[in-house]
Design a protein around this motif. Structure first.
Motif, PDB file in Angstrom:
ATOM      1  N   ILE A 121       0.864  -1.176   0.000  1.00 40.22           N
ATOM      2  CA  ILE A 121       0.000   0.000   0.000  1.00 40.22           C
ATOM      3  C   ILE A 121       0.904   1.230   0.000  1.00 40.22           C
ATOM      4  O   ILE A 121       1.506   1.576   1.016  1.00 40.22           O
ATOM      5  N   ALA A 122       1.032   1.859  -1.136  1.00 41.54           N
ATOM      6  CA  ALA A 122       1.911   3.033  -1.251  1.00 41.54           C
ATOM      7  C   ALA A 122       1.295   4.232  -0.557  1.00 41.54           C
ATOM      8  O   ALA A 122       0.065   4.332  -0.411  1.00 41.54           O
ATOM      9  N   ASP A 123       2.154   5.148  -0.109  1.00 43.65           N
ATOM     10  CA  ASP A 123       1.688   6.364   0.554  1.00 43.65           C
ATOM     11  C   ASP A 123       2.373   7.565  -0.088  1.00 43.65           C
ATOM     12  O   ASP A 123       3.550   7.476  -0.481  1.00 43.65           O
ATOM     13  N   PRO A 124       1.666   8.689  -0.202  1.00 39.21           N
ATOM     14  CA  PRO A 124       2.278   9.882  -0.807  1.00 39.21           C
ATOM     15  C   PRO A 124       3.535  10.363  -0.080  1.00 39.21           C
ATOM     16  O   PRO A 124       4.376  11.040  -0.681  1.00 39.21           O
ATOM     17  N   GLU A 125       3.662  10.003   1.207  1.00 40.61           N
ATOM     18  CA  GLU A 125       4.833  10.426   1.970  1.00 40.61           C
ATOM     19  C   GLU A 125       6.035   9.510   1.744  1.00 40.61           C
ATOM     20  O   GLU A 125       7.149   9.828   2.175  1.00 40.61           O
ATOM     21  N   ASP A 126       5.830   8.375   1.097  1.00 43.38           N
ATOM     22  CA  ASP A 126       6.938   7.454   0.826  1.00 43.38           C
ATOM     23  C   ASP A 126       7.889   8.037  -0.210  1.00 43.38           C
ATOM     24  O   ASP A 126       7.478   8.777  -1.109  1.00 43.38           O
ATOM     25  N   THR A 127       9.164   7.670  -0.092  1.00 41.19           N
ATOM     26  CA  THR A 127      10.155   7.966  -1.121  1.00 41.19           C
ATOM     27  C   THR A 127      10.847   6.654  -1.490  1.00 41.19           C
ATOM     28  O   THR A 127      10.594   5.617  -0.883  1.00 41.19           O
ATOM     29  N   SER A 129      12.962   3.455  -1.873  1.00 42.16           N
ATOM     30  CA  SER A 129      13.801   2.599  -1.034  1.00 42.16           C
ATOM     31  C   SER A 129      14.035   1.312  -1.802  1.00 42.16           C
ATOM     32  O   SER A 129      13.079   0.600  -2.139  1.00 42.16           O
ATOM     33  N   LEU A 130      15.269   1.001  -2.071  1.00 44.34           N
ATOM     34  CA  LEU A 130      15.588  -0.202  -2.831  1.00 44.34           C
ATOM     35  C   LEU A 130      15.120  -1.447  -2.110  1.00 44.34           C
ATOM     36  O   LEU A 130      14.527  -2.346  -2.724  1.00 44.34           O
ATOM     37  N   LYS A 131      15.352  -1.522  -0.802  1.00 43.77           N
ATOM     38  CA  LYS A 131      14.982  -2.735  -0.069  1.00 43.77           C
ATOM     39  C   LYS A 131      13.466  -2.936  -0.047  1.00 43.77           C
ATOM     40  O   LYS A 131      12.985  -4.068  -0.184  1.00 43.77           O
ATOM     41  N   TYR A 132      12.706  -1.851   0.082  1.00 46.83           N
ATOM     42  CA  TYR A 132      11.252  -2.006   0.085  1.00 46.83           C
ATOM     43  C   TYR A 132      10.708  -2.230  -1.321  1.00 46.83           C
ATOM     44  O   TYR A 132       9.743  -2.987  -1.510  1.00 46.83           O
ATOM     45  N   SER A 133      11.285  -1.602  -2.310  1.00 49.99           N
ATOM     46  CA  SER A 133      10.855  -1.845  -3.688  1.00 49.99           C
ATOM     47  C   SER A 133      11.080  -3.303  -4.073  1.00 49.99           C
ATOM     48  O   SER A 133      10.230  -3.931  -4.725  1.00 49.99           O
ATOM     49  N   THR A 134      12.210  -3.860  -3.636  1.00 55.61           N
ATOM     50  CA  THR A 134      12.516  -5.266  -3.904  1.00 55.61           C
ATOM     51  C   THR A 134      11.526  -6.172  -3.191  1.00 55.61           C
ATOM     52  O   THR A 134      11.049  -7.179  -3.753  1.00 55.61           O
ATOM     53  N   GLY A 187      11.523   4.950   2.861  1.00 55.73           N
ATOM     54  CA  GLY A 187      12.528   5.818   2.284  1.00 55.73           C
ATOM     55  C   GLY A 187      13.011   6.926   3.200  1.00 55.73           C
ATOM     56  O   GLY A 187      13.862   7.730   2.797  1.00 55.73           O
ATOM     57  N   ASP A 188      12.514   6.958   4.457  1.00 58.92           N
ATOM     58  CA  ASP A 188      12.920   8.040   5.352  1.00 58.92           C
ATOM     59  C   ASP A 188      14.252   7.775   6.051  1.00 58.92           C
ATOM     60  O   ASP A 188      14.747   8.610   6.805  1.00 58.92           O
ATOM     61  N   LYS A 190      14.921   5.734   8.424  1.00 61.04           N
ATOM     62  CA  LYS A 190      14.800   5.325   9.825  1.00 61.04           C
ATOM     63  C   LYS A 190      14.362   3.875   9.982  1.00 61.04           C
ATOM     64  O   LYS A 190      14.635   3.252  11.001  1.00 61.04           O
ATOM     65  N   LEU A 191      13.665   3.361   8.995  1.00 62.30           N
ATOM     66  CA  LEU A 191      12.974   2.091   9.136  1.00 62.30           C
ATOM     67  C   LEU A 191      13.865   0.890   8.855  1.00 62.30           C
ATOM     68  O   LEU A 191      14.726   0.931   7.975  1.00 62.30           O
ATOM     69  N   GLY A 192      13.610  -0.187   9.597  1.00 60.90           N
ATOM     70  CA  GLY A 192      14.232  -1.463   9.296  1.00 60.90           C
ATOM     71  C   GLY A 192      13.336  -2.266   8.373  1.00 60.90           C
ATOM     72  O   GLY A 192      12.488  -1.701   7.656  1.00 60.90           O
ATOM     73  N   THR A 193      13.486  -3.577   8.398  1.00 60.76           N
ATOM     74  CA  THR A 193      12.665  -4.426   7.510  1.00 60.76           C
ATOM     75  C   THR A 193      11.932  -5.521   8.262  1.00 60.76           C
ATOM     76  O   THR A 193      11.298  -6.372   7.642  1.00 60.76           O
ATOM     77  N   THR A 194      11.995  -5.512   9.599  1.00 60.02           N
ATOM     78  CA  THR A 194      11.286  -6.531  10.377  1.00 60.02           C
ATOM     79  C   THR A 194      10.516  -5.876  11.514  1.00 60.02           C
ATOM     80  O   THR A 194      10.841  -4.771  11.966  1.00 60.02           O
ATOM     81  N   LEU A 195       9.502  -6.608  11.984  1.00 60.30           N
ATOM     82  CA  LEU A 195       8.667  -6.138  13.087  1.00 60.30           C
ATOM     83  C   LEU A 195       8.139  -7.339  13.848  1.00 60.30           C
ATOM     84  O   LEU A 195       7.583  -8.263  13.252  1.00 60.30           O
ATOM     85  N   GLY A 196       8.297  -7.330  15.152  1.00 65.95           N
ATOM     86  CA  GLY A 196       7.718  -8.382  15.966  1.00 65.95           C
ATOM     87  C   GLY A 196       6.209  -8.229  16.053  1.00 65.95           C
ATOM     88  O   GLY A 196       5.685  -7.106  16.130  1.00 65.95           O
ATOM     89  N   ARG A 197       5.508  -9.358  16.044  1.00 65.11           N
ATOM     90  CA  ARG A 197       4.048  -9.298  16.144  1.00 65.11           C
ATOM     91  C   ARG A 197       3.594  -8.657  17.451  1.00 65.11           C
ATOM     92  O   ARG A 197       2.547  -7.994  17.505  1.00 65.11           O
ATOM     93  N   ALA A 198       4.367  -8.845  18.516  1.00 68.00           N
ATOM     94  CA  ALA A 198       4.029  -8.222  19.800  1.00 68.00           C
ATOM     95  C   ALA A 198       4.078  -6.702  19.682  1.00 68.00           C
ATOM     96  O   ALA A 198       3.240  -5.986  20.254  1.00 68.00           O
TER      97      ALA A 198
END
Length: 223
Positions: A121-127, A129-134, A187-188, A190-198
């Protein structure tokens, strides 16, 4: 407070239900499920929990579940695995379910929706990011119908009138117990690529009484 949860029998949904009971001890929790037998006993036996059986296309059951509700939490999402992802229906069934849910929310004067989303789900605030595009391209290649449904979910929620929605976009989910999160946009930097369900469950609860991310779609990852 009366909280309705969709998707409460999956790994993330169960944690969301448990977190809701722990955080809001005087709440009534309504779990709308297709298979009540899949609800863990600690939830089904809790006097604060009401289990309603129904399909996502059952208008009457959905309407009953929404009676008197203050907030809707949704952990609905398609399977994106190699095994099951290719067999997701092509007619965006979850997006169509959201159309029904949102219509009934307006009927029952329920304004708050906090829903699971992904980077698809793309957002207008996104820029860029190679890792997220992949990541998104991989999902679209392996499970196109699932990808298409998620994109349609985002469009359906964003276009809903009279609803205070938040789409909580998540990356790769893990079983980590860490609950600290970073919230931002792709693309900011700050973000990583994983998230715990908790952490996802805890963030969902934080949004119930917060206006910070109303009508926004943050991406969240573990710090």
């Amino acid at each position: 407070m009366r909280i309705l949860i969709f998707g409460s029998t999956g790994a993330s949904g169960i944690l969301v239900a448990r977190e809701a009971l722990a955080r809001f001890q005087s709440c009534t929790l309504i779990l709308y499920v297709r298979s009540p037998a899949k609800v863990p006993s600690d939830l089904s036996s809790n006097p604060s929990v009401i289990v309603i059986e129904g399909e996502l296309d059952n208008q009457d059951a959905l309407s009953k579940a929404l009676e008197g509700v203050d907030v809707v939490l949704s952990v609905l999402g398609p399977v994106v695995s190699l095994k099951d992802g290719p067999f997701h229906p092509s007619d965006t069934p979850l997006a169509r379910a959201y159309e029904r849910i949102l219509d009934l929310m307006r009927t029952h004067h329920v304004k708050r929706l906090i829903a699971l989303g992904t980077a698809s789900i793309a957002d207008p605030e996104d820029t860029f990011s190679l890792k997220y595009s992949t990541m998104v391209a991989g999902v679209a290649a392996v499970a196109y119908n699932s990808y298409k449904d998620v994109v349609a979910i985002g469009k359906t929620i964003r276009s809903s009138e009279g609803i205070d929605w938040t789409i909580v976009r998540v990356p790769i989910l893990t079983n980590s117990d860490k609950k600290d999160v970073i919230a931002g946009y792709i693309g900011d930097g700050k973000l990583g690529t994983t998230l715990g369900r908790a952490a996802f469950a805890a963030f969902m609860m934080n949004q119930i009484d917060s206006q910070e991310w109303v009508n926004k779609a943050p991406m969240i990852t573990n710090a």
